[in-house]
Design a protein around this motif. Sequence first.
Motif, PDB file in Angstrom:
ATOM      1  N   GLY A 104      19.527 -34.031 -39.547  1.00 13.49           N
ATOM      2  CA  GLY A 104      18.428 -34.044 -40.513  1.00 13.49           C
ATOM      3  C   GLY A 104      17.051 -34.230 -39.899  1.00 13.49           C
ATOM      4  N   GLN A 105      16.945 -34.178 -38.584  1.00 16.80           N
ATOM      5  CA  GLN A 105      15.655 -34.344 -37.904  1.00 16.80           C
ATOM      6  C   GLN A 105      15.336 -33.111 -37.086  1.00 16.80           C
ATOM      7  OE1 GLN A 105      15.524 -39.102 -37.073  1.00 16.80           O
ATOM      8  NE2 GLN A 105      15.106 -37.784 -35.401  1.00 16.80           N
ATOM      9  N   GLN A 106      14.071 -32.766 -37.036  1.00 15.67           N
ATOM     10  CA  GLN A 106      13.614 -31.655 -36.204  1.00 15.67           C
ATOM     11  C   GLN A 106      13.393 -32.089 -34.765  1.00 15.67           C
ATOM     12  OE1 GLN A 106      12.859 -28.267 -37.274  1.00 15.67           O
ATOM     13  NE2 GLN A 106      14.240 -29.006 -38.857  1.00 15.67           N
ATOM     14  N   TRP A 107      12.959 -33.338 -34.589  1.00 15.35           N
ATOM     15  CA  TRP A 107      12.558 -33.833 -33.274  1.00 15.35           C
ATOM     16  C   TRP A 107      13.218 -35.171 -32.992  1.00 15.35           C
ATOM     17  CZ3 TRP A 107      10.792 -29.925 -30.824  1.00 15.35           C
ATOM     18  CH2 TRP A 107      10.096 -28.927 -31.520  1.00 15.35           C
ATOM     19  N   VAL A 108      13.227 -35.580 -31.756  1.00 12.57           N
ATOM     20  CA  VAL A 108      13.924 -36.786 -31.336  1.00 12.57           C
ATOM     21  C   VAL A 108      13.294 -38.048 -31.921  1.00 12.57           C
ATOM     22  CG1 VAL A 108      14.537 -38.198 -29.334  1.00 12.57           C
ATOM     23  CG2 VAL A 108      14.799 -35.716 -29.234  1.00 12.57           C
ATOM     24  N   ALA A 109      11.985 -38.120 -31.949  1.00 15.38           N
ATOM     25  CA  ALA A 109      11.333 -39.376 -32.347  1.00 15.38           C
ATOM     26  C   ALA A 109      10.355 -39.178 -33.498  1.00 15.38           C
ATOM     27  CB  ALA A 109      10.635 -40.002 -31.158  1.00 15.38           C
ATOM     28  N   GLY A 110      10.756 -38.452 -34.515  1.00 18.66           N
ATOM     29  CA  GLY A 110       9.876 -38.338 -35.669  1.00 18.66           C
ATOM     30  C   GLY A 110       9.760 -36.932 -36.200  1.00 18.66           C
ATOM     31  N   THR A 111       8.657 -36.703 -36.882  1.00 20.68           N
ATOM     32  CA  THR A 111       8.462 -35.430 -37.571  1.00 20.68           C
ATOM     33  C   THR A 111       7.726 -34.396 -36.727  1.00 20.68           C
ATOM     34  OG1 THR A 111       6.427 -36.271 -38.564  1.00 20.68           O
ATOM     35  CG2 THR A 111       8.462 -36.525 -39.846  1.00 20.68           C
ATOM     36  N   MET A 113       6.903 -33.155 -32.384  1.00 20.20           N
ATOM     37  CA  MET A 113       7.353 -33.273 -31.004  1.00 20.20           C
ATOM     38  C   MET A 113       6.592 -34.383 -30.289  1.00 20.20           C
ATOM     39  SD  MET A 113       7.786 -30.216 -28.337  1.00 20.20           S
ATOM     40  CE  MET A 113       8.782 -30.460 -26.907  1.00 20.20           C
ATOM     41  N   THR A 114       7.333 -35.160 -29.490  1.00 19.36           N
ATOM     42  CA  THR A 114       6.731 -36.255 -28.720  1.00 19.36           C
ATOM     43  C   THR A 114       7.181 -36.150 -27.263  1.00 19.36           C
ATOM     44  OG1 THR A 114       8.570 -37.793 -29.052  1.00 19.36           O
ATOM     45  CG2 THR A 114       6.830 -37.777 -30.759  1.00 19.36           C
ATOM     46  N   ILE A 115       6.721 -37.094 -26.453  1.00 19.23           N
ATOM     47  CA  ILE A 115       7.133 -37.094 -25.046  1.00 19.23           C
ATOM     48  C   ILE A 115       8.637 -37.308 -24.908  1.00 19.23           C
ATOM     49  CG2 ILE A 115       4.893 -37.744 -24.098  1.00 19.23           C
ATOM     50  CD1 ILE A 115       5.939 -40.617 -23.868  1.00 19.23           C
ATOM     51  N   ALA A 116       9.267 -37.933 -25.880  1.00 22.92           N
ATOM     52  CA  ALA A 116      10.730 -38.092 -25.847  1.00 22.92           C
ATOM     53  C   ALA A 116      11.411 -36.729 -25.819  1.00 22.92           C
ATOM     54  CB  ALA A 116      11.198 -38.902 -27.047  1.00 22.92           C
ATOM     55  N   ASP A 117      10.901 -35.777 -26.591  1.00 24.49           N
ATOM     56  CA  ASP A 117      11.471 -34.429 -26.597  1.00 24.49           C
ATOM     57  C   ASP A 117      11.305 -33.749 -25.242  1.00 24.49           C
ATOM     58  OD1 ASP A 117      12.275 -33.945 -29.543  1.00 24.49           O
ATOM     59  OD2 ASP A 117      10.244 -34.749 -29.679  1.00 24.49           O
ATOM     60  N   ASN A 139      23.409 -29.706 -33.769  1.00 24.37           N
ATOM     61  CA  ASN A 139      22.063 -30.270 -33.927  1.00 24.37           C
ATOM     62  C   ASN A 139      21.308 -30.262 -32.601  1.00 24.37           C
ATOM     63  OD1 ASN A 139      22.567 -30.791 -36.659  1.00 24.37           O
ATOM     64  ND2 ASN A 139      23.427 -32.800 -36.186  1.00 24.37           N
ATOM     65  N   VAL A 140      22.016 -30.540 -31.513  1.00 21.58           N
ATOM     66  CA  VAL A 140      21.394 -30.498 -30.185  1.00 21.58           C
ATOM     67  C   VAL A 140      21.028 -29.058 -29.843  1.00 21.58           C
ATOM     68  CG1 VAL A 140      21.711 -30.939 -27.713  1.00 21.58           C
ATOM     69  CG2 VAL A 140      22.625 -32.559 -29.398  1.00 21.58           C
ATOM     70  N   ASP A 141      21.930 -28.132 -30.127  1.00 20.36           N
ATOM     71  CA  ASP A 141      21.678 -26.719 -29.839  1.00 20.36           C
ATOM     72  C   ASP A 141      20.440 -26.219 -30.593  1.00 20.36           C
ATOM     73  OD1 ASP A 141      22.352 -24.183 -28.639  1.00 20.36           O
ATOM     74  OD2 ASP A 141      23.132 -23.564 -30.590  1.00 20.36           O
ATOM     75  N   ALA A 142      20.346 -26.561 -31.880  1.00 20.22           N
ATOM     76  CA  ALA A 142      19.185 -26.141 -32.680  1.00 20.22           C
ATOM     77  C   ALA A 142      17.907 -26.789 -32.157  1.00 20.22           C
ATOM     78  CB  ALA A 142      19.406 -26.499 -34.148  1.00 20.22           C
ATOM     79  N   PHE A 144      17.397 -27.828 -29.091  1.00 17.23           N
ATOM     80  CA  PHE A 144      17.117 -27.246 -27.773  1.00 17.23           C
ATOM     81  C   PHE A 144      16.368 -25.922 -27.932  1.00 17.23           C
ATOM     82  CE2 PHE A 144      19.009 -25.082 -23.830  1.00 17.23           C
ATOM     83  CZ  PHE A 144      18.101 -25.671 -22.967  1.00 17.23           C
ATOM     84  N   LYS A 145      16.820 -25.077 -28.831  1.00 17.47           N
ATOM     85  CA  LYS A 145      16.137 -23.801 -29.071  1.00 17.47           C
ATOM     86  C   LYS A 145      14.715 -24.039 -29.573  1.00 17.47           C
ATOM     87  CE  LYS A 145      20.394 -21.319 -29.978  1.00 17.47           C
ATOM     88  NZ  LYS A 145      21.368 -20.964 -30.982  1.00 17.47           N
ATOM     89  N   ARG A 146      14.562 -24.978 -30.485  1.00 11.69           N
ATOM     90  CA  ARG A 146      13.247 -25.297 -31.048  1.00 11.69           C
ATOM     91  C   ARG A 146      12.323 -25.847 -29.954  1.00 11.69           C
ATOM     92  NH1 ARG A 146      15.525 -27.236 -35.144  1.00 11.69           N
ATOM     93  NH2 ARG A 146      15.764 -29.364 -34.432  1.00 11.69           N
ATOM     94  N   ALA A 147      12.848 -26.756 -29.147  1.00 10.00           N
ATOM     95  CA  ALA A 147      12.029 -27.391 -28.111  1.00 10.00           C
ATOM     96  C   ALA A 147      11.612 -26.384 -27.036  1.00 10.00           C
ATOM     97  CB  ALA A 147      12.788 -28.560 -27.487  1.00 10.00           C
ATOM     98  N   LYS A 148      12.536 -25.498 -26.645  1.00 12.74           N
ATOM     99  CA  LYS A 148      12.183 -24.490 -25.634  1.00 12.74           C
ATOM    100  C   LYS A 148      11.067 -23.590 -26.131  1.00 12.74           C
ATOM    101  CE  LYS A 148      16.221 -22.593 -24.959  1.00 12.74           C
ATOM    102  NZ  LYS A 148      17.308 -21.766 -24.413  1.00 12.74           N
TER     103      LYS A 148
END
Length: 176
Positions: A104-111, A113-117, A139-142, A144-148
Motif C-alpha cells: 500500500g505504499q509507493q515509497w519506502v519512507a512516506g508518500t 521518494m527519500t534518501i531511503a529509496d 511490491n518490491v518489484d513494483a 524497483f521499477k518505479r524507483a529506477k
Amino acid sequence: MDFYYWPGSAPCMTVQMVAQDIGVKLNMKFTSLRAGDHLKPEFLKMNPQHTVPTLNDNGFFLSESHAVIEYLYPVMFWGAKQFDPVKLKELETAYEFLNTFLEGQQWVAGTSMTIADYAILTSVGTADAVGFNIKKYPNVDAWFKRAKTAVKSYEENYRQHVMVFKNQYDDATGKK
C-alpha cells in the motif's frame, strides 16, 4: 584494500562491521579530519568529495559507505558457485519484510521518494543484477521499477557501478 576512515564516522563503522563479519581484511588508514588529511592532494585524487569512508582497491576508488559495502559484499554474499543457502535465506527474509513494508505504499519512507529509496535501490539493483528473483516479491518489484524510473541517473550509475558487482559475481561463479 586500503580503507580510509575516521573513528567518529558512523558510515565508516558500518563498513568496518560488514567487512569484519564477511571476512574481508581492510588495510585501515586513519584519516584525521581535524588535521585535514581528507583535503590533501593525494586524498582528493581518490575522492574529490573529500569524505570518509573511502576505499582504494588497487586504484579503484569508492567513497560512499553503501557503495563500499556493495563492493565488498557481493562475491562473499553469493558464494563461489551458487547462492550461499544461508545468505540466500537471509536475503529472502529481508525481501519478504520489504515486500510487506511496501504494501500500500509507493515509497519506502512516506508518500514521496527519500534518501531511503536511493539507498535501497542500490542493494535491490545489485541483487537483480546477479539473478535474485525480485519478481517473487510484487511490491518490491513494483517499487524497483518505479524507483529506477524516478532516479534519472539510475541507468548511468547502474552501468558504472552495479555491473562491476555483477562482473565480480560472474568471475567468482564462472558465469559469462
